[in-house]
Design a protein around this motif. Structure first.
Motif, short mmCIF file in Angstrom:
data_model
loop_
_atom_site.label_atom_id
_atom_site.label_comp_id
_atom_site.label_asym_id
_atom_site.label_seq_id
_atom_site.Cartn_x
_atom_site.Cartn_y
_atom_site.Cartn_z
N VAL A 8 -10.99 -8.19 0.58
CA VAL A 8 -11.02 -6.72 0.44
C VAL A 8 -11.60 -6.25 -1.02
CG1 VAL A 8 -9.81 -4.62 0.31
CG2 VAL A 8 -9.19 -6.22 2.15
N ARG A 9 -12.40 -5.16 -0.99
CA ARG A 9 -13.11 -4.79 -2.14
C ARG A 9 -12.41 -3.43 -2.56
NH1 ARG A 9 -17.94 -1.69 -2.27
NH2 ARG A 9 -18.07 -0.74 -4.11
N TRP A 10 -11.34 -3.58 -3.49
CA TRP A 10 -10.42 -2.78 -3.74
C TRP A 10 -11.08 -1.65 -4.55
CZ3 TRP A 10 -6.23 -2.26 -0.98
CH2 TRP A 10 -5.42 -3.41 -0.20
N ARG A 11 -10.65 -0.33 -4.42
CA ARG A 11 -11.52 0.98 -5.22
C ARG A 11 -10.10 1.65 -5.71
NH1 ARG A 11 -15.95 2.78 -1.05
NH2 ARG A 11 -14.42 4.32 -0.83
N LYS A 12 -10.03 2.27 -7.02
CA LYS A 12 -9.16 3.10 -7.39
C LYS A 12 -10.07 4.52 -7.61
CE LYS A 12 -6.41 0.19 -10.60
NZ LYS A 12 -5.90 -0.08 -11.79
N PRO A 13 -9.10 5.51 -7.50
CA PRO A 13 -9.90 6.90 -7.59
C PRO A 13 -10.42 7.03 -9.09
CG PRO A 13 -7.82 6.82 -6.66
CD PRO A 13 -7.84 5.60 -6.93
N ASP A 19 -2.16 4.56 -17.47
CA ASP A 19 -1.18 4.13 -17.51
C ASP A 19 -0.93 2.93 -16.19
OD1 ASP A 19 0.06 5.18 -19.82
OD2 ASP A 19 0.88 6.74 -18.17
N GLY A 20 -2.12 3.17 -15.30
CA GLY A 20 -2.19 2.51 -14.27
C GLY A 20 -1.48 3.09 -13.13
N ASN A 21 -1.07 4.20 -13.05
CA ASN A 21 -0.29 4.62 -12.01
C ASN A 21 -1.12 5.32 -11.05
OD1 ASN A 21 2.30 4.30 -13.07
ND2 ASN A 21 2.15 6.12 -14.31
N CYS A 22 -1.59 4.36 -9.96
CA CYS A 22 -2.42 4.84 -9.19
C CYS A 22 -2.18 3.91 -7.83
CB CYS A 22 -3.93 4.65 -9.60
SG CYS A 22 -5.04 5.39 -8.81
N PHE A 23 -3.27 4.45 -6.85
CA PHE A 23 -3.42 3.62 -5.68
C PHE A 23 -4.78 2.87 -5.76
CE2 PHE A 23 -5.04 7.58 -4.51
CZ PHE A 23 -6.10 7.18 -3.53
N GLU A 24 -4.86 1.93 -4.66
CA GLU A 24 -6.26 1.48 -4.35
C GLU A 24 -6.50 1.39 -2.84
OE1 GLU A 24 -6.74 -2.10 -7.74
OE2 GLU A 24 -5.33 -2.41 -6.38
N ALA A 25 -7.61 1.59 -2.57
CA ALA A 25 -8.00 1.48 -1.26
C ALA A 25 -9.13 0.74 -1.03
CB ALA A 25 -8.34 2.79 -0.91
N GLY A 26 -9.20 0.19 0.44
CA GLY A 26 -10.31 -0.66 0.89
C GLY A 26 -10.30 -0.65 2.23
N LEU A 42 -10.15 -0.30 9.53
CA LEU A 42 -9.17 0.31 8.94
C LEU A 42 -9.26 0.36 7.45
CD1 LEU A 42 -5.98 -1.74 10.62
CD2 LEU A 42 -7.23 0.33 11.60
N VAL A 43 -8.39 1.30 7.06
CA VAL A 43 -8.46 1.69 5.67
C VAL A 43 -6.97 1.21 5.11
CG1 VAL A 43 -8.43 3.40 3.76
CG2 VAL A 43 -10.05 3.68 5.46
N VAL A 44 -7.01 0.37 4.08
CA VAL A 44 -5.75 -0.20 3.69
C VAL A 44 -5.40 0.43 2.05
CG1 VAL A 44 -6.66 -2.21 2.89
CG2 VAL A 44 -4.24 -2.08 3.25
N ILE A 45 -4.28 0.72 2.19
CA ILE A 45 -3.78 1.60 0.63
C ILE A 45 -2.66 0.44 0.07
CG2 ILE A 45 -3.17 3.23 -0.55
CD1 ILE A 45 -4.25 4.98 1.51
N ARG A 46 -2.79 0.50 -1.17
CA ARG A 46 -1.78 -0.43 -1.95
C ARG A 46 -1.64 0.21 -3.14
NH1 ARG A 46 -4.38 -6.26 -3.85
NH2 ARG A 46 -5.81 -5.26 -5.28
N ASP A 47 -0.29 0.02 -3.78
CA ASP A 47 0.04 0.52 -5.44
C ASP A 47 -0.62 -0.56 -6.21
OD1 ASP A 47 1.26 0.93 -7.59
OD2 ASP A 47 3.16 1.17 -6.83
N SER A 48 -1.59 0.08 -7.03
CA SER A 48 -2.24 -0.75 -7.88
C SER A 48 -1.41 -1.50 -8.86
CB SER A 48 -3.27 -0.06 -8.80
OG SER A 48 -2.59 0.88 -9.66
#
Length: 81
Positions: A8-13, A19-26, A42-48
């Motif tokens: 998966v090629r993860w992307r952050k907004p 602080d890195g308080n974000c999610f990543e989507a791929g 499918l779009v998958v989201i995780r806590d970065s």
């Protein structure tokens, strides 16, 4: 069956904070042969901060509804508490 997320090629907004308080989507492809309730693209989201932690999976229509709802401000009350 576990879904392989190793490619998966993860992307952050762009608005991710320092602080890195974000999610990543791929985007992933889950074949129907996987025997899972959701399959296809499918779009998958995780806590970065916790890449091995829980993930959320959305089909394209679900993710589009989420994005459009955010753009329309439907969830603004959740961050103004």
């Amino acid at each position: 069956m576990e879904i392989d997320l190793s490619k998966v090629r993860w992307r952050k907004p762009k608005r991710s904070n320092a602080d890195g308080n974000c999610f990543e989507a791929g985007l992933i492809h889950v074949p129907a042969s996987a025997g899972l309730h959701k399959h296809g693209h499918l779009v998958v989201i995780r806590d970065s901060k916790d890449p091995d932690g829980p993930k959320l999976y959305f089909d394209k229509a679900e993710f589009a509804a989420l994005v459009l709802g955010m753009q329309d401000g439907e969830y603004t009350d959740l961050i103004t508490v």
